[in-house]
Every structure is written in structure tokens, then in C-alpha cells.
Enzyme design. Structure first.
Site: not given
Length: 317
Positions: A68, A217, A72, A201
Site C-alpha cells: 500500500r 480479503w 500510494h 488486495h
């Protein structure tokens, strides 16, 4: 995939330059002792993930968080004006550091500081993106082509506007689906690449104290696989209404029949949109296809907007 030696040897050290009021500081992969050993840096990142996981002892790790972080760091890119992206690593500064989409990433950046101190010649931009690459590879994922070359900004004054990172929910499924396409099209990705990148994910989980959402997930949140897609297709996903015996008061999310796994509205959009669903079904059946597409798309994501030197052959007459 180019070797680390070839990548480093082909990179000329750029001069520092100014963008607006922010100086981009030259950070070469070559220091007084020689080349940055990319293999050693990756080993140090992998050791950090392993040691932290052992300390936690609950089956979680920095694996998903580092992916992540890399995502990002790079996912603010806009093809139209070549702004944003991982070059500059501006997420260290406000306003990006305090964006809602980046909640919870300060701890990941802090965790990498000892590695930055040990390898001062690697830029923060390279370190953050390499952390994501290493996390995927150490989680049994595909090899991600990677090269050094990002420079670090000295402030967040040239940060792109907030709102470029993907949101989990835009209030309705049609709006959420359109949002997914808007975000990825802005960076230059097609539908297949969009779905492949959403496959990240497979790793990690949501935390109520960061995003407001809860849960992993998949049942193997530190293993990179096509399980995310298989579950999307095969499980019956319903709106989450309770949590640990009490009414769920968080944002809209979906859960499987056990209540242990979750999907965001943006995940469910991938099986409600006909074009996205075609790709989801391919990846649910063919992990090799997913790995190949993800490695290519993720590598490109991390390089968007980075002014890598032109290949040596372009200088030949």
C-alpha cells in the site's frame, strides 16, 4: 528483468534541480563505498517484515502495508501533465502525509527509517517503492522489474491535489465503478491492468482505526496469490450488518458467510461491471496470467513520472 548491476551502471548521476519552490535533491545509487547493493537492501526489508511478523505473532505483517505504501507513493500520477507519482516521495510531507487515503502509512515509513540510515544513498522514493516490490516477492508473488532512479523532494509544496488515490466507495456502485476507471485511466492503464492492480488486495487487511473498514480479503493475507479473485467469484458476498455480536457501525462493506473475510464496494464493483468481471474470471482460474499482468502493471505504476535516463542506445547516431 535487468540485473541490479546493469541498472546501476547505466544510470548517470543527475544534477539537483528545482520544481516550483521545492528542490529535488540528487540521490545517486552510488556512494563513497560503491554501488548501493539492491539485493542487500531487499534482504534488509525482508528481514524487517519477518521480524515484525514474529513480534506480532498474530499472522499479520507489514506485507500488505508496504505494498500500500508503494502503491500510494506512486498512485497520484496524472498522465495529462506528468505530475504526481513516486518521484519526490512527497508523501513524507504535508499535505500528502495527512491525506485520509494515506492514513496508517506513517508507521510504515517510520519502520523503514533504520534501513534508510543503513543505506543513505537510496532515495526515499526508491526505498518506499522497493518495499512494496520486496513484500510481494517475499509473499510468493511474481518478480517485479525494478530500477533505481527516483529523487527526493525537500518539501510537499509540489504535491498533487488530494483526491487522486482510489476511494473504496463513492456512494453507489455506478459511481464507484466510474471512479475506478477515472483513477486508473488518469494514469494510463486499461481495464485489464486496472483489475490486475486491484489484485494487490490479496495481501493485508483493513483496520478500523485507519480506514474505518475491518478485516482481510483472504485467509492468507501474507501470501500473494489469485485467491482474491477466486473468492470474489465463488463466495456469496452480503452487506456486513454485525461485528463480534454487535451492530456494525462502520462504512458499507461486504462479508462472506463466515463474517471473517471482507470486500470493499470497490472490490464488488469488479464483479458487477461486465468488462471488469471478464478479467476477474480469467485471473480466478489462471494465477500465472494474473502474476504476469500484475508484475508488468505494478512495475509500470511505480515508474510513472520518474525521469529515468534515456537508454544508452538513444545517444548513438
Amino acid at each position: 528483468m535487468f540485473s541490479a548491476t546493469a541498472r546501476l551502471a547505466s544510470r548517470a548521476a543527475p544534477a539537483a534541480f528545482v520544481v516550483g519552490s521545492a528542490t529535488l535533491l540528487t540521490v545517486s545509487p552510488v556512494d563513497a563505498k560503491g554501488n548501493v547493493d539492491l539485493k542487500t537492501v531487499k534482504t534488509d526489508i525482508a528481514d524487517l517484515i519477518d521480524k515484525d511478523a514474529e513480534k506480532r505473532g498474530d499472522g499479520t505483517a507489514y506485507t500488505g502495508t508496504f505494498v500500500r505504501l508503494a502503491w500510494h507513493c506512486a498512485g497520484t500520477y496524472a498522465k495529462a501533465d506528468n505530475s504526481g507519482g513516486s518521484n519526490g516521495a512527497r508523501m513524507r510531507f504535508n499535505p500528502e502525509a495527512n491525506w485520509g487515503a494515506n492514513a496508517g502509512l506513517g508507521g510504515a515509513r517510520a519502520a523503514l527509517e533504520p534501513i534508510k540510515a543503513k543505506h543513505p544513498s537510496i532515495s526515499y522514493g526508491d526505498l518506499y517503492t522497493l518495499a512494496g516490490v520486496t513484500a510481494i516477492e517475499e509473499a510468493a508473488g511474481p518478480t517485479i522489474p525494478f530500477r533505481l532512479g527516483r529523487e527526493d523532494a525537500s518539501s510537499g509544496s509540489t504535491s498533487p491535489p488530494d483526491g487522486r488515490l482510489p476511494d473504496a466507495d463513492k456512494g453507489s456502485m455506478p459511481k464507484t465503478t466510474s471512479h475506478i476507471r477515472d483513477v486508473f485511466t488518469r494514469m494510463g492503464f486499461n481495464d485489464r491492468e486496472m483489475v490486475a492492480l486491484c489484485g494487490a488486495h490479496a495481501l493485508g487487511r483493513c483496520h478500523t482505526d485507519a480506514s474505518g473498514y475491518w478485516g482481510p480479503w483472504t485467509n492468507a493475507e501474507t501470501t500473494f496469490s489469485n485467491e482474491y479473485f477466486r473468492l470474489l467469484v465463488e463466495e456469496d458476498w452480503t452487506l456486513k450488518k454485525t461485528h463480534k455480536g454487535k451492530p456494525w457501525t462502520g462504512p458499507i462493506q461486504y462479508e462472506d458467510k463466515t463474517g471473517n473475510l471482507m470486500m470493499l464496494p470497490s472490490d464488488i464493483a469488479l464483479i458487477q461491471d461486465p468488462e471488469f468481471k471478464k478479467v476477474v474470471e480469467i485471473y480466478a482460474k489462471d494465477e500465472d496470467a494474473f502474476f504476469k499482468d500484475f508484475a508488468s502493471a505494478f512495475s509500470r505504476l511505480l515508474e510513472l513520472g520518474v525521469p529515468f535516463p534515456a537508454p544508452w542506445w538513444k545517444f548513438w547516431a
